[in-house]
Write an enzyme that holds these catalytic residues in place. Structure first.
Site, PDB file in Angstrom:
ATOM      1  N   GLN A 177      42.671  44.837   0.869  1.00 13.52           N
ATOM      2  CA  GLN A 177      43.327  46.123   1.120  1.00 13.52           C
ATOM      3  C   GLN A 177      43.016  47.101  -0.009  1.00 13.52           C
ATOM      4  O   GLN A 177      43.138  46.774  -1.191  1.00 13.52           O
ATOM      5  CB  GLN A 177      44.846  45.902   1.261  1.00 13.52           C
ATOM      6  CG  GLN A 177      45.626  47.134   1.682  1.00 13.52           C
ATOM      7  CD  GLN A 177      45.322  47.619   3.107  1.00 13.52           C
ATOM      8  OE1 GLN A 177      44.904  46.854   3.971  1.00 13.52           O
ATOM      9  NE2 GLN A 177      45.524  48.905   3.340  1.00 13.52           N
TER      10      GLN A 177
ATOM     11  N   ASP B  93      36.178  44.772   7.866  1.00  9.18           N
ATOM     12  CA  ASP B  93      36.440  46.204   7.644  1.00  9.18           C
ATOM     13  C   ASP B  93      35.159  47.029   7.825  1.00  9.18           C
ATOM     14  O   ASP B  93      35.221  48.245   7.950  1.00  9.18           O
ATOM     15  CB  ASP B  93      36.894  46.433   6.188  1.00  9.18           C
ATOM     16  CG  ASP B  93      38.405  46.481   6.044  1.00  9.18           C
ATOM     17  OD1 ASP B  93      39.074  46.996   6.954  1.00  9.18           O
ATOM     18  OD2 ASP B  93      38.896  46.014   4.999  1.00  9.18           O
TER      19      ASP B  93
ATOM     20  N   LYS C 223      49.065  43.891   9.785  1.00  6.29           N
ATOM     21  CA  LYS C 223      47.799  43.243  10.143  1.00  6.29           C
ATOM     22  C   LYS C 223      48.026  41.744  10.346  1.00  6.29           C
ATOM     23  O   LYS C 223      47.535  41.146  11.310  1.00  6.29           O
ATOM     24  CB  LYS C 223      46.749  43.494   9.048  1.00  6.29           C
ATOM     25  CG  LYS C 223      46.263  44.948   9.021  1.00  6.29           C
ATOM     26  CD  LYS C 223      45.429  45.290   7.794  1.00  6.29           C
ATOM     27  CE  LYS C 223      45.141  46.790   7.776  1.00  6.29           C
ATOM     28  NZ  LYS C 223      44.373  47.254   6.613  1.00  6.29           N
TER      29      LYS C 223
END
Ligand code: GUN
Length: 309
Positions: free
Chosen positions: A98, A121, A54
Site C-alpha cells: 500500500q 497493482d 481489500k
C-alpha cells in the site's frame, strides 16, 4: 434531464460474482484459491481502511488472504526481505504494497522488488511498460484506470474519438488512464489531454471534455460551469473533509468528498460517478480480477500453455 449516475458499487457486485465463480473452478482444478498478500507500513488511517477493504473483499471472493501490517519505523531492507519471501511463496499470486510509504523508504526500489508476475497493482516498470506498448492486452492493467474503463463500457459512454481530459498526472491514475484510453482498441482510441498543477486555464480544458476524469485530490475543484453539457464526469478524488458518528456503529467515520462539486454537476453532466460509491469500489474489484488472472497465468505457464511474465 439529470445525469445518469454510474455506481461502482453495483458494477463491483457483478465483477466479484464473476471472480468468485472462477475461484471455485481454480480450487477444483488446482486444489487452491488465488492468494493475495497486502503489506501496509505504518498506521495512516486512510491506508488502513483501504487495506482492510481489500482483504475483506479477497476473503469474500474465496481467495487466501494475508495481511502484513508493519510498524512505521520498519527498515527498508526488512520490507524488501518480506517481499522476497512472498515472491517465492507458491500459495501467493498477488503482492500489494500500500502506498504511500513512509519518507525513509524509496518507493521505486520497493516496487522494483515485487515479481512483475505478482504485481497485481501493475506498478512495476515491466507492467507500466507493457501498458504503454500493449494497452488492454497487457497482462495486468492498473486497478483504478481499469475500473474507470470498465465503468465507461458498462454505462455505454462512447469513448472512441471522444475528447478526454484527465486532471492529474499521478503514476497511479493520471498517467495510466491517459495511456489506456489513447490506445487503439475497445473502449479507447480517444484524444487525450492530461492537465496538472502547471496547466494554464484549467477550466477551459475541462469545458472541452466529452469525458472528464478528475484525480487531483482537491475537494470540489471542478465547478458545474467547467463541465460541457452532457459530458461524462469521472470523479476519482477521495478527500476526507471531516468526521461524523455512524448511526449503524456509533463510531466516528470520515466524511468523504470528491474533486467535483457533485450536487451542482448533476444538472449539467450526462453521466457522473458519486463519491463514495463510484470509482473506489471498482478499484478493489479490479484488484481481485488481477489476482485471479495472476494465478490463471501462473498455472497456465506451469502447464506449458502460456508464457510466464
Ligand atoms: N494508494 C492509493 N491507491 C493505491 C493503489 O491502488 N494501490 C496501492 N498499492 N496503493 C495505493
Amino acid at each position: 434531464m439529470g445525469a445518469q449516475i454510474i455506481r461502482g458499487t453495483d458494477l463491483r457486485e457483478t465483477i466479484l460474482e464473476e471472480v468468485a465463480a472462477e475461484t471455485v473452478k481454480l480450487k477444483e482444478t488446482h486444489g487452491r484459491p488465488p492468494g493475495l498478500v497486502t503489506i501496509l507500513v505504518g498506521e495512516n488511517p486512510a491506508s488502513l481502511s483501504y487495506v482492510s477493504l481489500k482483504i475483506q473483499t479477497a476473503h469474500r471472493v474465496g481467495f487466501k488472504e494475508v495481511q502484513e501490517n508493519l510498524p512505521a519505523d520498519v527498515s527498508e531492507s526488512e520490507l524488501l526481505a518480506l517481499i522476497a519471501s512472498y515472491n517465492q511463496d507458491e500459495t501467493i499470486d498477488g503482492i500489494l504494497v500500500q502506498l504511500p510509504l513512509p519518507g525513509h523508504m524509496d518507493e521505486s526500489r520497493v516496487i522494483h522488488a515485487i515479481d512483475p508476475a505478482k504485481d497485481v497493482d501493475a506498478f512495476h516498470p515491466v507492467n507500466v511498460g507493457r501498458l504503454m506498448l500493449e494497452g488492454s492486452r497487457a497482462p495486468f492493467l492498473p486497478c483504478t484506470p481499469a475500473g474507470i474503463q470498465e465503468m465507461l463500457v458498462r454505462a455505454g459512454v462512447p469513448v472512441a474519438g471522444a475528447e478526454v481530459v484527465v486532471v492529474g498526472r499521478s503514476n497511479i491514475v493520471g498517467k495510466p488512464i491517459a495511456n489506456l484510453l489513447l490506445q487503439k482498441g475497445r473502449a479507447a482510441n480517444a484524444t487525450v489531454t492530461v492537465a496538472h498543477t502547471g496547466t494554464r486555464d484549467l477550466a477551459s480544458h475541462c469545458r472541452r471534455a466529452d469525458i472528464l476524469i478528475v484525480a487531483a485530490g482537491v475537494p470540489n475543484l471542478v465547478k458545474p460551469e467547467w463541465i460541457k453539457p452532457g459530458a461524462c464526469v469521472i470523479d476519482v478524488g477521495v478527500n476526507r473533509v471531516g468526521e461524523r458518528i455512524s448511526e449503524k456503529t456509533g463510531k466516528s467515520v470520515a466524511i468523504l468528498r470528491g474533486d467535483v462539486d457533485y450536487d451542482a454537476a448533476l444538472g449539467v453532466a450526462g453521466w457522473i460517478t458519486p463519491v463514495p460509491g463510484g470509482v473506489g469500489p471498482m478499484t478493489i474489484a479490479m484488484l481481485m480480477r488481477n489476482t485471479l488472472k495472476a494465478m490463471q497465468l501462473r498455472v497456465a505457464a506451469e502447464a506449458g500453455t502460456a508464457d510466464r511474465l
